[in-house]
Motif scaffolding. Structure first.
Motif, mmCIF file in Angstrom:
data_model
loop_
_atom_site.group_PDB
_atom_site.id
_atom_site.type_symbol
_atom_site.label_atom_id
_atom_site.label_comp_id
_atom_site.label_asym_id
_atom_site.label_seq_id
_atom_site.Cartn_x
_atom_site.Cartn_y
_atom_site.Cartn_z
ATOM 1 N N VAL A 163 0.834 -1.202 0.000
ATOM 2 C CA VAL A 163 0.000 0.000 0.000
ATOM 3 C C VAL A 163 0.870 1.254 0.000
ATOM 4 O O VAL A 163 0.626 2.209 -0.759
ATOM 5 C CB VAL A 163 -0.948 -0.002 1.213
ATOM 6 C CG1 VAL A 163 -1.722 1.307 1.294
ATOM 7 C CG2 VAL A 163 -1.918 -1.181 1.135
ATOM 8 N N GLU A 164 1.918 1.267 0.829
ATOM 9 C CA GLU A 164 2.784 2.446 0.930
ATOM 10 C C GLU A 164 3.484 2.739 -0.383
ATOM 11 O O GLU A 164 3.600 3.904 -0.792
ATOM 12 C CB GLU A 164 3.804 2.232 2.046
ATOM 13 C CG GLU A 164 3.193 2.232 3.442
ATOM 14 C CD GLU A 164 4.187 1.778 4.492
ATOM 15 O OE1 GLU A 164 5.404 1.878 4.232
ATOM 16 O OE2 GLU A 164 3.761 1.319 5.563
ATOM 17 N N VAL A 165 3.975 1.697 -1.064
ATOM 18 C CA VAL A 165 4.685 1.898 -2.324
ATOM 19 C C VAL A 165 3.719 2.351 -3.419
ATOM 20 O O VAL A 165 4.029 3.247 -4.209
ATOM 21 C CB VAL A 165 5.415 0.601 -2.747
ATOM 22 C CG1 VAL A 165 5.962 0.737 -4.167
ATOM 23 C CG2 VAL A 165 6.548 0.301 -1.774
ATOM 24 N N ILE A 194 -10.720 11.443 -7.132
ATOM 25 C CA ILE A 194 -11.207 10.225 -7.780
ATOM 26 C C ILE A 194 -10.169 9.112 -7.668
ATOM 27 O O ILE A 194 -10.489 7.958 -7.353
ATOM 28 C CB ILE A 194 -11.561 10.496 -9.255
ATOM 29 C CG1 ILE A 194 -12.721 11.497 -9.342
ATOM 30 C CG2 ILE A 194 -11.902 9.197 -9.971
ATOM 31 C CD1 ILE A 194 -13.104 11.856 -10.762
ATOM 32 N N THR A 195 -8.922 9.464 -7.914
ATOM 33 C CA THR A 195 -7.839 8.481 -7.789
ATOM 34 C C THR A 195 -7.758 7.943 -6.374
ATOM 35 O O THR A 195 -7.603 6.725 -6.155
ATOM 36 C CB THR A 195 -6.494 9.126 -8.171
ATOM 37 O OG1 THR A 195 -6.575 9.664 -9.491
ATOM 38 C CG2 THR A 195 -5.365 8.104 -8.108
ATOM 39 N N VAL A 254 -9.999 -0.246 -3.712
ATOM 40 C CA VAL A 254 -9.184 -1.401 -4.105
ATOM 41 C C VAL A 254 -8.403 -1.957 -2.921
ATOM 42 O O VAL A 254 -8.318 -3.172 -2.738
ATOM 43 C CB VAL A 254 -8.225 -1.011 -5.248
ATOM 44 C CG1 VAL A 254 -7.206 -2.126 -5.509
ATOM 45 C CG2 VAL A 254 -9.003 -0.710 -6.519
ATOM 46 N N PHE A 255 -7.861 -1.054 -2.088
ATOM 47 C CA PHE A 255 -6.958 -1.496 -1.038
ATOM 48 C C PHE A 255 -7.663 -2.263 0.074
ATOM 49 O O PHE A 255 -7.095 -3.203 0.630
ATOM 50 C CB PHE A 255 -6.204 -0.297 -0.434
ATOM 51 C CG PHE A 255 -5.060 0.172 -1.283
ATOM 52 C CD1 PHE A 255 -4.265 -0.738 -1.944
ATOM 53 C CD2 PHE A 255 -4.775 1.519 -1.409
ATOM 54 C CE1 PHE A 255 -3.210 -0.328 -2.735
ATOM 55 C CE2 PHE A 255 -3.725 1.953 -2.193
ATOM 56 C CZ PHE A 255 -2.937 1.023 -2.863
ATOM 57 N N PHE A 277 -8.111 -5.747 -0.998
ATOM 58 C CA PHE A 277 -6.786 -6.348 -1.187
ATOM 59 C C PHE A 277 -6.171 -6.736 0.145
ATOM 60 O O PHE A 277 -5.628 -7.840 0.295
ATOM 61 C CB PHE A 277 -5.860 -5.367 -1.916
ATOM 62 C CG PHE A 277 -4.408 -5.762 -1.833
ATOM 63 C CD1 PHE A 277 -3.915 -6.779 -2.630
ATOM 64 C CD2 PHE A 277 -3.546 -5.141 -0.924
ATOM 65 C CE1 PHE A 277 -2.576 -7.167 -2.538
ATOM 66 C CE2 PHE A 277 -2.223 -5.520 -0.827
ATOM 67 C CZ PHE A 277 -1.730 -6.526 -1.647
ATOM 68 N N VAL A 278 -6.238 -5.824 1.135
ATOM 69 C CA VAL A 278 -5.651 -6.112 2.441
ATOM 70 C C VAL A 278 -6.298 -7.342 3.076
ATOM 71 O O VAL A 278 -5.622 -8.208 3.639
ATOM 72 C CB VAL A 278 -5.781 -4.879 3.365
ATOM 73 C CG1 VAL A 278 -5.451 -5.244 4.805
ATOM 74 C CG2 VAL A 278 -4.867 -3.758 2.881
ATOM 75 N N VAL A 279 -7.629 -7.431 2.973
ATOM 76 C CA VAL A 279 -8.327 -8.581 3.544
ATOM 77 C C VAL A 279 -7.979 -9.855 2.787
ATOM 78 O O VAL A 279 -7.671 -10.897 3.381
ATOM 79 C CB VAL A 279 -9.849 -8.352 3.529
ATOM 80 C CG1 VAL A 279 -10.581 -9.584 4.051
ATOM 81 C CG2 VAL A 279 -10.203 -7.132 4.377
ATOM 82 N N ALA A 280 -8.012 -9.798 1.443
ATOM 83 C CA ALA A 280 -7.716 -10.981 0.638
ATOM 84 C C ALA A 280 -6.278 -11.446 0.849
ATOM 85 O O ALA A 280 -6.014 -12.650 0.933
ATOM 86 C CB ALA A 280 -7.963 -10.675 -0.841
#
Length: 433
Positions: free
Chosen positions: A203-205, A223-224, A231-232, A235-238
């Motif tokens: 996430v940091e990168v 928006i970005t 998305v994050f 992703f973190v959970v998965a």
């Protein structure tokens, strides 16, 4: 949740809102104060979801009320500290010289490539594959930590952050974010972050160019940012589900892709508890206040801090840091497997300094951290050394509030950043062509 609990929740949220209106609204989301507001506010949202969908705590008892009061005092302390003049603290961090040791984009790419080689090399040594950190994240992390490589991990992290902050700044200043000079090192850095086995590193990168953009342009594309947020979270959970599922059984590339494609086949009700368990540091604070550790002395974690820089392979019996010590007492089964739970700075401050003093001291500590980081951020647009150090340290309020003052991540980040800052100060005495 009774009316007293609701009152303390409302007080904390009100003061968080006042902090934002007084100062935070003038800055981007990456400003240290806004990170503090989001971190504490996020914990209240998590707790609200737990109470709504079923809390892991069977009974909401008196320590829950006390914990809310503690957090309310912390938030109020930070708010009232915002009225203190910042001049003195700004003077403490004011540079005495201009940057003379400047990293070029070519050197920045070399730093990232060096991090890639180190990461791939250790992955081959530990598991026989250059992507072993992605195939078996927990085992790779245990290998690195138990063999005295923890500082090497953060050296690799520094190489990524230093290189990408310089390359991102150059690309943004010259409007070349779609050029290969930016895309190639960016993909390389994301690969290394993924192969480190640490989802937070990824996430940091990924958001680093957005952070640099916010510093240079003083704005963030909303928006970005919203898309990345959407998305994050999954992703973190998965990634957490994947990390726990493959421990001890490395998957090849095809199996890894297949696992992530099926990660969300289960219902949202299965997904929600995993998400809440991952981000909820509140309940551990309640448990600490309710039961207390078997043995913990005032100021203990700060004395233990002195021993933390020493690798365990040199001093095998060195004291555990705060999160490890609490995990060993509350969940010895997880501790035996090399897993540490999240015990926040609220727990650490409460155990070290008591109820009232702990809340006030934590509030003052948060305020000083915010002001020092704000001072560093204000110089990051024009000073390369300040930009690199800020990109390393900007998440410290989140790390400290979520995982405690003294833990593996925050300890090494601070020590490494101070060492790098000292190096910049030293080299700034000399002129380089």
């Amino acid at each position: 949740m009774n009316y007293i609990d609701l009152f303390f929740c409302a007080c904390s949220i009100l003061f968080l809102l006042l902090m934002f209106l007084k100062k935070g609204r003038h800055y981007t989301v990456f400003h240290p104060l806004n990170i503090v507001i989001l971190t504490i506010g996020f914990e209240f949202i998590i707790k609200f979801l737990w109470v709504t969908f079923g809390s892991p705590l069977d009974t909401i008892n008196l320590p829950f009320t006390y914990s809310l009061l503690f957090i309310t005092i912390v938030v109020m302390t930070v708010y009232f500290c915002l009225f203190i003049p910042e001049t003195y603290l700004f003077n403490l961090t004011r540079p005495r010289s201009v940057d003379q040791f400047v990293i070029s984009p070519r050197t920045a790419f070399f730093l990232i490539f060096s991090g890639f080689l180190l990461n791939a090399g250790f992955a081959v040594i530990s598991g026989g594959s250059p992507i072993y950190g992605l195939q078996n994240p927990i085992e790779f992390r245990i290998f690195m930590q138990r063999n005295g490589m923890f500082y090497v991990e953060f050296l690799i992290f520094f190489l990524l952050i230093a290189g990408m902050s310089v390359i991102s700044r150059n690309a943004i200043m010259n409007s070349r974010l779609l050029s290969m000079q930016f895309i190639v090192p960016y993909i390389l850095a994301i690969y290394v972050a993924l192969n480190s086995g640490l989802r937070g590193r990824v996430v940091e990168v990924v958001i680093l160019p957005l952070l640099v953009f916010a510093i240079i342009r003083n704005r963030v594309p909303k928006i970005t940012l919203a898309v990345l947020g959407l998305v994050f979270v999954p992703f973190v959970v998965a990634f957490g589900m994947y990390r726990d599922a493959v421990r001890g059984n490395s998957l090849d590339v095809g199996e890894t892709v297949d696992f992530f494609s099926k990660a969300f086949d289960s219902s949202s009700l299965d997904f929600l508890p995993i998400f809440l368990h991952r981000f909820d540091a509140f309940d551990n604070f309640v448990r600490v206040m309710e039961k207390g550790p078997k043995e913990f002395h005032y100021f203990q974690s700060f004395f233990d801090f002195v021993s933390q820089p020493i690798p365990r392979f040199i001093w095998s019996n060195k004291p555990n840091n705060f999160t490890s010590e609490m995990t060993s007492q509350f969940r010895p089964d997880l501790f035996a497997d090399g897993i540490a739970l999240t015990f926040s700075a609220f727990s650490e401050s409460y155990l070290n300094f008591g109820f009232i003093f702990g809340a006030i001291i934590l509030g003052i500590f948060v305020y000083i951290s915010v002001i020092l980081l704000q001072s560093l951020m204000s110089r990051s647009e024009s000073r390369q050394s300040s930009l690199i150090i800020f990109c390393l340290l900007y998440q410290y309020p989140f790390v400290a509030l979520s995982a405690g003052f003294i833990n593996d991540v925050s300890t090494v980040i601070v020590i490494l950043s101070l060492a790098i800052l000292g190096g910049f100060r030293f080299f700034s005495r000399f002129r380089f062509s």
